[in-house]
Design an enzyme around this catalytic site. Sequence first.
Site, PDB file in Angstrom:
ATOM      1  N   ARG A 292       6.105  -4.513  -0.279  1.00 53.26           N
ATOM      2  CA  ARG A 292       4.771  -3.967   0.032  1.00 53.26           C
ATOM      3  C   ARG A 292       4.899  -2.533   0.542  1.00 53.26           C
ATOM      4  NH1 ARG A 292       6.544  -6.940   4.650  1.00 53.26           N
ATOM      5  NH2 ARG A 292       6.826  -5.474   6.373  1.00 53.26           N
ATOM      6  N   VAL A 295       3.824  -0.354   7.245  1.00 54.70           N
ATOM      7  CA  VAL A 295       3.095   0.365   8.301  1.00 54.70           C
ATOM      8  C   VAL A 295       3.675   1.774   8.470  1.00 54.70           C
ATOM      9  CG1 VAL A 295       2.539   0.391  10.762  1.00 54.70           C
ATOM     10  CG2 VAL A 295       2.564  -1.795   9.530  1.00 54.70           C
ATOM     11  N   ARG A 339       3.470   3.750  17.117  1.00 55.76           N
ATOM     12  CA  ARG A 339       2.378   2.804  16.882  1.00 55.76           C
ATOM     13  C   ARG A 339       1.585   2.655  18.173  1.00 55.76           C
ATOM     14  NH1 ARG A 339       4.449  -2.221  13.135  1.00 55.76           N
ATOM     15  NH2 ARG A 339       5.853  -1.019  11.780  1.00 55.76           N
TER      16      ARG A 339
END
Length: 451
Positions: A292, A295, A339
Amino acid sequence: MFKKILIANRGEIALRVICACKELGIRTVAIYSEADRLSLPVRFADEAICIGPPQLAQSYLNIPAVISAAEIANVEAVHPGYGLLAENANFAEVCETSGIKFIGPKPEVTRLMGEKEKARSAMKSAGVPILPGSDGIIASEGEALEWARKVGLPVIVKASAGGGGRGMRIVRNAEELPGLFKAAQAEAAGAFGNGDLYMEKYVEHPRHIEFQVLADEHGNVVSLGERECSIQRRHQKLLEESPSTQVTPELRQQIGDVLCRSLGSIGYTNAGTVEFLMDQNRNLHFIEMNTRIQVEHPVTEMVTDVDLVKSQIMIAAGAKMSDVLMGPIVHRGHSIECRINAEHPEKFTPSAGKITAFHPAGGTGVRVDTAAYAEGVIPPYYDSLIAKLIVRAKDRNEAVSRMSRALDMFIVEGVYTTIPLHRKILADPDFRAGKIDTGFIERFLRRNGHM
Ligand code: MV4
């Protein structure tokens, strides 16, 4: 190129995909749960469809609801973002049988990489360095003991259906093995409905280093270099950077070449991330592959100037790598991502609620990927990421200074955030010296009186 894409996700990554589509001239369809009615993806997409109540199983993870929305909106493709359905091979398969392009690898490749032991043996056969360990699934405790003797203690048993740390046990002496094996098996069976285990030599104090790749549907694979992701707590990454201080241009080239050959032979397509552990001798060992967009993809975008999400979409539409990229991949400067999660600073528990004030940092070399805004609400049903603060600078020292000042100039009020934690990490002498590994956060928190 596609005319219209559905985004099967929420929050900052849904917005990130909308950015890529707008630049490519593709119309976008947002799907949303009742808790996300007032979200920015809903506002910025060309169309938006409510697919159910807030609970994930009834909305973003509800495959029939997502497919129905895609069919009603008449889209040609679905971008899954990360998490949720991104690595669900069944979802990819249902998309395909419904005549909708899934923006990701083929379902059988997603399935292969989801079975960690199969991924390990496929990568081994393709020439990627792996750790010494079991050959396939371990049938019994007796067989586990045999492998442990052969590999040498310490070893780690891992769930084949796992990843992200669940169903893992470190074994330091042989007497403990049967009990730990049974516990891992039960945990894996409970969590994943599959108790299959495999074994690897345990690496003490490894660094987590991952390589970003892109592969088109014409057999071309490129490596975009590594990200250093060792700063994690409870298998949640907090801060990522590129390049790693421990990867030389020669090692980057060597691993990149191996990955291009091996992923080509596996028939990999789309963006992907190959995870490695780096041992004390700076050797890299494959552990898992993520199929995928991740992030932390922006740190790679910042040092290569490649738009990874646009690349994914172009590749899925059948573009050749030579038309996706500007030319050879060049790495320039240094990038760091923090983050910013809505969570309590000491307890690390989610802190949902209304954001009363919001002012993202800006200025030279600063990027903020977020779907948050003042007066917006962080719902309690989903993960707690509020924003990704990303900097790019000429070298690591300048990136650290730039990140520190950007954190100082980032205002989020109404919920607790990880901003104060990041400020302390960036001021830490070990972090500044690049002395980091997967045990960094635990040592850091102990030193700073958190634990
Ligand atoms: C390991 C390891 C040491 N040796 N495998 C944890 C999550 C999963 N993706 C792989 N993990 C590990 N596998 C061997 N053979 C140590 C870890 C590990 C870890 C890895 C990456 C980032 C953070 C970590 C924290 C604890 C353990």
